[in-house]
Design a protein around this motif. Structure first.
Motif, PDB file in Angstrom:
ATOM      1  N   MET B   1       0.853  -1.196   0.000  1.00 28.79           N
ATOM      2  CA  MET B   1       0.000   0.000   0.000  1.00 28.79           C
ATOM      3  C   MET B   1       0.890   1.248   0.000  1.00 28.79           C
ATOM      4  N   ASP B   6      -5.357   4.016  -4.044  1.00 32.94           N
ATOM      5  CA  ASP B   6      -6.671   4.309  -3.483  1.00 32.94           C
ATOM      6  C   ASP B   6      -7.313   3.012  -3.001  1.00 32.94           C
ATOM      7  N   VAL B   7      -8.064   3.093  -1.944  1.00 32.01           N
ATOM      8  CA  VAL B   7      -8.736   1.922  -1.381  1.00 32.01           C
ATOM      9  C   VAL B   7     -10.221   2.214  -1.379  1.00 32.01           C
ATOM     10  N   ARG B   8     -11.010   1.284  -1.931  1.00 29.38           N
ATOM     11  CA  ARG B   8     -12.470   1.472  -1.907  1.00 29.38           C
ATOM     12  C   ARG B   8     -13.059   0.402  -0.992  1.00 29.38           C
ATOM     13  N   LEU B   9     -13.889   0.822  -0.071  1.00 29.14           N
ATOM     14  CA  LEU B   9     -14.474  -0.120   0.887  1.00 29.14           C
ATOM     15  C   LEU B   9     -15.992   0.058   0.935  1.00 29.14           C
ATOM     16  N   TYR B  14     -16.018  -1.594   5.801  1.00 27.51           N
ATOM     17  CA  TYR B  14     -15.517  -0.495   6.627  1.00 27.51           C
ATOM     18  C   TYR B  14     -15.746  -0.798   8.114  1.00 27.51           C
ATOM     19  N   LYS B  17     -13.586  -3.787   9.261  1.00 26.73           N
ATOM     20  CA  LYS B  17     -12.184  -3.381   9.431  1.00 26.73           C
ATOM     21  C   LYS B  17     -12.003  -2.608  10.739  1.00 26.73           C
ATOM     22  N   THR B  18     -12.952  -1.741  11.026  1.00 25.11           N
ATOM     23  CA  THR B  18     -12.868  -0.938  12.255  1.00 25.11           C
ATOM     24  C   THR B  18     -12.878  -1.845  13.485  1.00 25.11           C
ATOM     25  N   TRP B  20     -12.057  -4.994  13.573  1.00 25.80           N
ATOM     26  CA  TRP B  20     -10.825  -5.797  13.556  1.00 25.80           C
ATOM     27  C   TRP B  20      -9.634  -5.012  14.119  1.00 25.80           C
ATOM     28  N   VAL B  21      -9.546  -3.744  13.732  1.00 19.79           N
ATOM     29  CA  VAL B  21      -8.474  -2.887  14.264  1.00 19.79           C
ATOM     30  C   VAL B  21      -8.621  -2.768  15.781  1.00 19.79           C
ATOM     31  N   GLN B  24      -7.712  -6.045  17.570  1.00 19.11           N
ATOM     32  CA  GLN B  24      -6.250  -6.267  17.598  1.00 19.11           C
ATOM     33  C   GLN B  24      -5.584  -5.369  18.639  1.00 19.11           C
ATOM     34  N   LEU B  25      -5.998  -4.115  18.686  1.00 21.46           N
ATOM     35  CA  LEU B  25      -5.365  -3.195  19.637  1.00 21.46           C
ATOM     36  C   LEU B  25      -5.679  -3.585  21.083  1.00 21.46           C
TER      37      LEU B  25
END
Lengths: 399, 43
Positions: B1, B6-9, B14, B17-18, B20-21, B24-25
């Protein structure tokens, strides 16, 4: 210098401030100067209290590097002299960095500590790459902030990647605005990196690694786990660097492309620590191969490649560490690459193009090849990282 | 990356991913800290 610690609160405060500064900037010059200022501030924070001369030394080194790069781009004798002297200076500093225990004076030993703190192994390769490109005259020399940004970007300080000067010089001065989706993907890279390092690699280490103190079948098991651990730990740094680079609008090269799917050693090096392997190809392998081909009028292409592999990977081993185990690692890697190259040539001769395509498409052969490549890379790593000094026969022989 | 890519979600991607982030944190905070403590106590 304090080492860069991804777990420290200080580091993430700094990242937060860096994002606040970098994200709104939309024109080239302020972005370049702001990033240079951040990189210098990061170095200043990492200098231990009571050692301000370390920071002064690093900043003087950066100004000197800028002058050397500028002079190296000149087509006169001055340019050649600057390139040669710059190269020798890098080599000398590299020796101090890699052999701190051999430093004859306290000053040299302290210089070694500072060089470790700034990840000089990576800085050295960036300087060499820039000198070569500037001597070729394909790109113009960097100004002072660009020199700082190329040589010591704070997010690539701890474990690379080694950005080529060409890639640095050709990146768009102003990146596209950061969309929400790209920002989220970049944050995912950062969180994945942290997860890999502090959860997966950490627990793998706690649960399974003994520092090769176990024997028998467990030793063989540990050889595998040690390799997986290194991938998780090392690629985690790259994930964090790429994610932060994307958020700040600073081009940061990828360093790993699923290396465990490599089906031979040559492909492995196209997937593992790719910024280093591309450097080796540019700076060592291709020049050595071309020189040997010229000497022999192109009569022995396989031999030329073999000589170039050996030279490149023995030096690559010594770049990792000036020691017999890393030298042995270089020899083992070059042997693997040579065998792979000869095997590839033999396959082409024997099976022809269609036969090779069938061979490559065979799922079982692919699985076996991936397995053998994994074992080879894991074994080579064990050769380099085994604690020989704790084994009695090694201590006796090297005393 | 790269910064240019550009990333399209989609909205679902979206949201996933949020989450998942965040997961993980959280895992890094709890499990990573324990790992780190172990490291400092052992070495």
């Amino acid at each position: 210098m304090n080492p860069v610690d991804l777990y420290s609160v200080q580091f993430w405060w700094f990242v937060g401030i860096a994002l606040l500064v970098m994200v709104p900037l939309a024109s080239a010059a302020p972005k370049r100067w702001a990033f240079a200022g951040l990189n210098v501030a990061f170095l200043a924070i990492h200098v231990k209290p009571g050692e301000p001369e370390s920071l002064l030394g690093i900043l003087s080194g950066l100004v000197l590097a800028w002058l050397v790069l500028w002079a190296s781009s000149k087509k006169s004798r001055l340019g050649l002299a600057a390139a040669v002297l710059g190269g020798l200076a890098v080599l000398s500093l590299f020796a101090v960095h890699k052999l701190p225990h051999a430093a004859p004076t306290y000053g040299a030993a302290r210089l070694g500590t500072v060089l470790s703190g700034i990840g000089f192994s990576y800085v050295a390769l960036r300087i060499v790459d820039a000198i070569r490109v500037l001597r070729e005259g394909t790109h113009s020399p960097p100004d002072l902030p660009a020199t700082i940004n190329y040589l010591m970007p704070f997010h690539m300080l701890s474990a690379g990647p080694i950005q080529s000067y060409e890639e640095f010089a050709t990146q768009p001065e102003v990146p596209a605005p950061l969309s929400a989706a790209r920002a989220l993907s970049a944050m995912e890279r950062v969180s994945t990196g942290l997860f890999k390092k502090f959860v997966l690699a950490n627990y793998l280490d706690r649960l399974f690694l003994t520092g090769f103190h176990a024997s028998g079948p467990y030793f063989l098991f540990e050889v595998q786990i040690n390799f997986v651990w290194l991938f998780l730990d090392f690629s985690a740094y790259s994930d964090v660097a790429v994610g932060l680079g994307t958020l700040m609008g600073i081009a940061t090269p990828e360093n790993f492309r699923q290396p465990y799917l490599a089906r031979n050693v040559i492909e492995f090096w196209e997937r593992w620590h790719t910024s280093l392997s591309r450097f080796i190809r540019r700076q060592l392998f291709i020049p050595a191969q071309l020189t040997f081909m010229r000497i022999t009028d192109g009569r022995f292409p396989l031999l030329a490649a073999s000589v170039a592999f050996t030279l490149s990977f023995v030096l690559c081993g010594l770049w990792h560490g000036i020691s017999w185990p890393w030298f042995a690692w270089g020899v083992v890697q070059s042997a693997g690459l040579i065998i792979c190259n000869i095997y590839r040539a033999a396959l082409n001769r024997r099976l022809g193009r269609k036969g090779v395509s069938r061979y490559l498409a065979n799922r079982w052969i692919r699985l076996a090849a991936i397995f053998v490549t994994f074992e080879f890379a894991a074994g080579a790593l064990a050769v380099a990282t085994y604690p020989y000094q704790e084994v009695s026969w090694w201590s006796t022989q090297t005393r | 990356m790269s910064p240019e890519q550009d990333v399209r979600l989609s909205a679902a991607a979206y949201a996933l991913k949020t989450v998942w982030v965040a997961v993980q944190l959280i895992l890094v905070y709890y499990l990573g800290q324990q790992g780190l403590l172990f490291f400092y106590q052992t070495f």
